[in-house]
Motif scaffolding. Structure first.
Motif, short mmCIF file in Angstrom:
data_model
loop_
_atom_site.label_atom_id
_atom_site.label_comp_id
_atom_site.label_asym_id
_atom_site.label_seq_id
_atom_site.Cartn_x
_atom_site.Cartn_y
_atom_site.Cartn_z
N GLU A 11 29.94 12.38 36.73
CA GLU A 11 28.56 12.50 37.21
C GLU A 11 28.54 12.33 38.73
OE1 GLU A 11 26.57 10.60 33.13
OE2 GLU A 11 26.59 9.44 35.00
N PHE A 12 27.88 13.25 39.41
CA PHE A 12 27.82 13.26 40.87
C PHE A 12 26.39 12.97 41.33
CE2 PHE A 12 31.09 16.12 39.42
CZ PHE A 12 32.17 15.91 40.25
N LYS A 13 26.30 12.19 42.38
CA LYS A 13 25.00 11.95 43.00
C LYS A 13 25.16 11.95 44.52
CE LYS A 13 21.07 8.75 43.27
NZ LYS A 13 20.52 7.44 42.86
N ASN A 14 24.48 12.88 45.18
CA ASN A 14 24.47 12.97 46.64
C ASN A 14 25.86 13.17 47.22
OD1 ASN A 14 22.79 12.99 48.98
ND2 ASN A 14 23.54 10.96 49.54
N PHE A 15 26.76 13.82 46.45
CA PHE A 15 28.15 14.00 46.88
C PHE A 15 28.41 15.47 47.19
CE2 PHE A 15 32.66 14.83 45.86
CZ PHE A 15 33.26 13.98 46.79
N LYS A 16 28.71 15.76 48.45
CA LYS A 16 29.08 17.09 48.92
C LYS A 16 28.08 18.14 48.44
CE LYS A 16 33.60 17.92 49.47
NZ LYS A 16 33.76 17.78 50.92
N ALA A 17 28.52 19.10 47.59
CA ALA A 17 27.64 20.21 47.20
C ALA A 17 26.55 19.80 46.21
CB ALA A 17 28.46 21.33 46.59
#
Length: 595
Positions: A11-17
């Motif tokens: 899960e990504f949050k506010n990371f790169k793309a």
């Protein structure tokens, strides 16, 4: 491979793309999408995690800054990783921290926390006691990551370095410059590497590194015998050097949990791309591969493919081959390498639709890797049963190339009678050198081996248990499911056989009345239907696999693919007619092209 913990979700949050994005992982994961869709973002996160984990496996945690205050964790040196530090935050906005959360099959999590520019912490969280020692981390997070770094030409004069330099070279941009050192200091799997190279690059071999002490600083040499001539690796072509490096990282990563590979199509031509996919399937670890290659995508199982688009909230796993149209549309490419391969080999195998995907899997199972990777011929798909279309295509290709080509045609039987199939083969051999009509309804019928399907389903259920932790048991059931499907289809099959026999009777000018044709067809049908193996040749194979998967989804939430079934087959279970067909294609591959 030892029992490892597997990555199940990221899960990504506010990371790169990604502002907010998630990806659910299986054993095989092929990331596709247009440029700047986020594929590289996913792989970059794993590379950062790999660096942090190497530190955690060797050092005790310290108290670092977490989202809610001080917690045990590890500082990750971003400068040692080939990741643009200034581009860590979504839209370059570092007013909000970035997080990447990796969830594991043992319910533990690893979080990469980026509170500000240039700062990254690895935060482990367990379901039991907290991690306080390197051995504790290794026990709770048995999920090492391997990957192919940036590749390039090998050094002309490679010095002999210390073992630690060779170990680090596996993980960074210096891999190409230290290629010989890697095998000098880590020789345990060299023979596996050498055998893989000989299998995938016919006519070439490679010898272990040798130390040359005739210089002020010792150097390493690796020699490649080709037709009894020795040459140093540096003097081999760049393509061969890259393939050696690709195989090295694959072989050295057999025991990891996750293996990453980013756009191998940049380095490899089409037949090596297909061979790479086969090697990755048998590697052992879960695989995360990003690609733009239509060759790789066409060769893959549909549900291995994840369509990545940063405007969505999650990656979309392809559920049906018909959805591949969306994939190719997203890639903005419809490039077709058929003519290029045809010009090189002057051999063409004509098949219906995507049938060669299954043929290729059987070929590799039988050890005919050259056939499986289409190394010595081009595969030309034809929509449906259309020998006349093949004749026209072959003629057009020969006109385009200005040369004759060797050709083979492989067709489904559908519900045609034996007499018609023999006639079709005779007619096809007037314009093709080899011609085969399957002995069963369609190519998927070769997959209908109940014991193998049960083993494949059992593996999928076991894999699901490992990833979710939810207990489940699997009892063999395929034989019963196929019998249920056969009962449902019996009347349909009878009607199709009768209709096809009558049609052929009219077209061939038979003197038999339609009632006589019907009677003889039904008698033959009943004889075959009473024989379990012949019954499986009659039912619609593709629909049968779909019926099995719907049943397995309802009972266990899993399904099987052609690859999984072939992998699960024992050698004695491989259908004889398929063995014969692969043998014919192997013979075709080495036959001299027409002049």
């Amino acid at each position: 491979m030892e029992n490892v913990d597997q990555f199940t979700r990221v899960e990504f949050k506010n990371f790169k793309a990604f502002k907010a994005f998630a990806i659910d992982l299986r054993h095989f994961n092929i990331l596709v999408g247009p440029n700047n869709a986020g594929k590289s973002t996913i792989l970059a996160a794993f590379r950062i995690l790999a660096s942090g984990m190497r530190r955690a496996r060797a050092r005790k945690p310290t108290f670092v800054r977490g989202p809610l205050g001080a917690v045990r964790g590890y500082e990750v040196d971003l400068s040692s990783i080939s990741v643009a530090e200034e581009n860590i935050f979504y839209n370059y906005d570092d007013s909000e921290s970035a997080h990447v959360v990796f969830k594991l099959s043992n319910r533990n999590t690893l979080t990469l926390y980026f509170p500000e520019q240039g700062v990254c912490y690895l935060l482990p969280e367990t379901k039991s006691r907290p991690v306080t020692t390197p051995s504790g981390f290794r026990a709770q997070f048995n999920c090492q990551i391997g990957f192919v770094p940036i590749l390039g030409p090998v050094e002309h004069h490679e010095q002999l370095y210390e073992e630690e330099a060779a170990r680090l070279a596996l993980f960074n941009y210096r891999a190409a410059r230290n290629f010989r050192n890697i095998w000098y200091h880590r020789p345990e799997k060299f023979e596996d590497f050498r055998e893989a190279l000989r299998q995938t690059w016919p006519g070439m071999d490679i010898l272990p590194p040798e130390v040359d002490t005739s210089h002020s600083k010792p150097r390493l040499h690796m020699y490649c015998p080709e037709q009894r001539v020795l040459r140093e690796l540096f003097w081999a072509g760049f393509g061969f050097q890259v393939w050696c490096q690709m195989l090295t990282h694959l072989i050295q990563s057999r025991d990891v949990s996750m293996f990453l590979i980013d756009e191998p199509d940049i380095y490899l031509h089409s037949d090596l791309q297909r061979q790479l996919l086969g090697l990755l399937r048998n590697l052992g670890p879960d695989v995360l591969l990003a690609t733009h290659s239509t060759e790789i995508i066409s060769e893959a199982e549909a549900d291995d493919i994840l369509l990545v688009n940063k405007v969505r909230r999650s990656a979309k796993r392809i559920q049906d081959p018909s959805q591949l149209t969306e994939v190719f549309s997203a890639l903005g490419s419809n490039m077709n390498p058929i003519l290029t391969q045809l010009a090189k080999t002057r051999r063409a195998v004509f098949v219906e639709g995507k049938d060669f995907q299954i043929l290729g899997k059987f070929a590799r199972k039988l050890g005919e890797d050259g056939v499986g990777s289409r190394r010595d011929f081009a595969v030309v798909p034809v929509e449906g049963f259309n020998p006349e279309r093949v004749r026209i295509l072959k003629s057009g290709m020969e006109t385009t190339l200005g040369a004759k080509i060797l050709s083979a045609i492989v067709l489904d039987r559908d519900y045609r009678c034996e007499e018609e199939c023999r006639e079709i083969v005779t007619q096809c051999k007037k314009f093709c050198d080899y011609a085969v009509v399957h002995s069963c309804k369609e190519i998927e019928n070769f997959l209908l081996v109940p014991t193998a399907i049960d083993r494949a389903l059992s593996y999928r259920v076991g894999d699901k248990v490992r990833r979710t932790g939810v207990a489940a048991e699997f009892e063999p059931c395929t034989e019963g499911v196929l019998e249920e499907f056969s009962v449902l289809k019996k009347n349909y099959i009878q009607s199709q056989l009768i209709a096809e026999r009558r049609r052929y009777g009219r077209e061939s000018g038979t003197t038999l009345h339609e009632s006589q044709l019907t009677e003889s067809t039904l008698e033959a049908f009943e004889r075959d239907w009473s024989n379990p193996s012949k019954k499986l040749n009659l039912i619609p194979g593709k629909d049968a696999i779909g019926f099995i998967n719907r049943s397995a989804q309802a009972s266990h939430g899993v399904s099987v693919t052609a690859t999984a079934i072939v992998d699960a087959m024992k050698m004695e279970e491989l259908p004889k007619n398929m063995r014969d067909l692969i043998g014919m294609l192997a013979e075709f591959s080495s036959a001299k092209p027409n002049t």
